[in-house]
Write a protein that holds these residues in place. Structure first.
Motif, mmCIF file in Angstrom:
data_model
loop_
_atom_site.group_PDB
_atom_site.id
_atom_site.type_symbol
_atom_site.label_atom_id
_atom_site.label_comp_id
_atom_site.label_asym_id
_atom_site.label_seq_id
_atom_site.Cartn_x
_atom_site.Cartn_y
_atom_site.Cartn_z
ATOM 1 N N THR A 235 -5.363 117.332 74.855
ATOM 2 C CA THR A 235 -5.800 117.742 76.181
ATOM 3 C C THR A 235 -6.852 118.842 76.080
ATOM 4 O OG1 THR A 235 -3.663 117.129 77.119
ATOM 5 C CG2 THR A 235 -5.007 118.652 78.409
ATOM 6 N N GLN A 236 -6.637 119.783 75.195
ATOM 7 C CA GLN A 236 -7.589 120.869 75.013
ATOM 8 C C GLN A 236 -8.934 120.337 74.503
ATOM 9 O OE1 GLN A 236 -6.118 124.072 72.565
ATOM 10 N NE2 GLN A 236 -8.010 125.231 72.720
ATOM 11 N N LEU A 237 -8.907 119.426 73.548
ATOM 12 C CA LEU A 237 -10.146 118.867 73.018
ATOM 13 C C LEU A 237 -10.895 118.085 74.095
ATOM 14 C CD1 LEU A 237 -11.699 118.649 70.251
ATOM 15 C CD2 LEU A 237 -10.813 116.320 70.187
ATOM 16 N N MET A 238 -10.181 117.297 74.890
ATOM 17 C CA MET A 238 -10.837 116.545 75.959
ATOM 18 C C MET A 238 -11.483 117.489 76.969
ATOM 19 S SD MET A 238 -8.435 113.184 76.649
ATOM 20 C CE MET A 238 -6.826 113.958 76.483
ATOM 21 N N ALA A 239 -10.805 118.583 77.298
ATOM 22 C CA ALA A 239 -11.374 119.557 78.233
ATOM 23 C C ALA A 239 -12.606 120.241 77.629
ATOM 24 C CB ALA A 239 -10.322 120.597 78.615
ATOM 25 N N MET A 240 -12.544 120.575 76.342
ATOM 26 C CA MET A 240 -13.698 121.172 75.673
ATOM 27 C C MET A 240 -14.886 120.218 75.708
ATOM 28 S SD MET A 240 -11.825 122.853 72.326
ATOM 29 C CE MET A 240 -13.350 123.089 71.423
ATOM 30 N N HIS A 241 -14.641 118.963 75.395
ATOM 31 C CA HIS A 241 -15.711 117.972 75.367
ATOM 32 C C HIS A 241 -16.316 117.795 76.754
ATOM 33 C CE1 HIS A 241 -17.498 113.898 75.173
ATOM 34 N NE2 HIS A 241 -17.919 114.350 74.008
ATOM 35 N N GLU A 242 -15.478 117.688 77.745
ATOM 36 C CA GLU A 242 -15.970 117.532 79.118
ATOM 37 C C GLU A 242 -16.841 118.719 79.510
ATOM 38 O OE1 GLU A 242 -14.207 117.306 83.657
ATOM 39 O OE2 GLU A 242 -12.921 116.662 82.004
ATOM 40 N N SER A 243 -16.413 119.908 79.182
ATOM 41 C CA SER A 243 -17.176 121.113 79.497
ATOM 42 C C SER A 243 -18.518 121.135 78.766
ATOM 43 C CB SER A 243 -16.355 122.353 79.131
ATOM 44 O OG SER A 243 -17.108 123.522 79.345
#
Length: 110
Positions: free
Chosen positions: A95-103
């Motif tokens: 979840t953290q990686l997906m949020a980082m990528h989206e940002s």
């Protein structure tokens, strides 16, 4: 630059992670091959997007994606009960990686 399908990959991954919460140990073991493939595909696509946009990966990104890759290698060796306990932290990292990528993708488009 379009996200090249990453929105649907992230949505599918989030759906799968939600579905995996609360399943039996046997069910989790049965779902593991599909999860590992989806996660590996997602990581590869994220890396490809970043490369195509000449976006350097910072230390936090590298550490998080490496941790997830290590998870994917480790998980098949866990028992069903161990896997159930392990998934909480794995899902947090995903979840953290997906949020980082989206940002990062949003920032590159600004």
């Amino acid at each position: 630059m379009p996200m090249m399908g990453n929105d649907s990959i992230s949505a599918n991954m989030k759906h799968q992670m939600t579905m995996m919460q609360g399943v039996s140990a046997d069910s989790m073991k049965a779902l593991l091959p599909e999860h590992r493939q989806m996660a590996a595909n997602m990581l590869a696509q994220m890396d490809q997007q970043m490369t195509s946009m000449n976006m350097p990966a910072d230390g936090t990104w590298k550490a998080m994606s490496d941790s997830i890759r290590e998870d994917l290698v480790r998980m098949p060796n866990l028992s069903g009960a161990e896997l159930q306990g392990f998934m909480t932290e794995h899902h947090r990292r995903m979840t953290q990686l997906m949020a980082m990528h989206e940002s990062m993708m949003k920032n590159m488009r600004l």
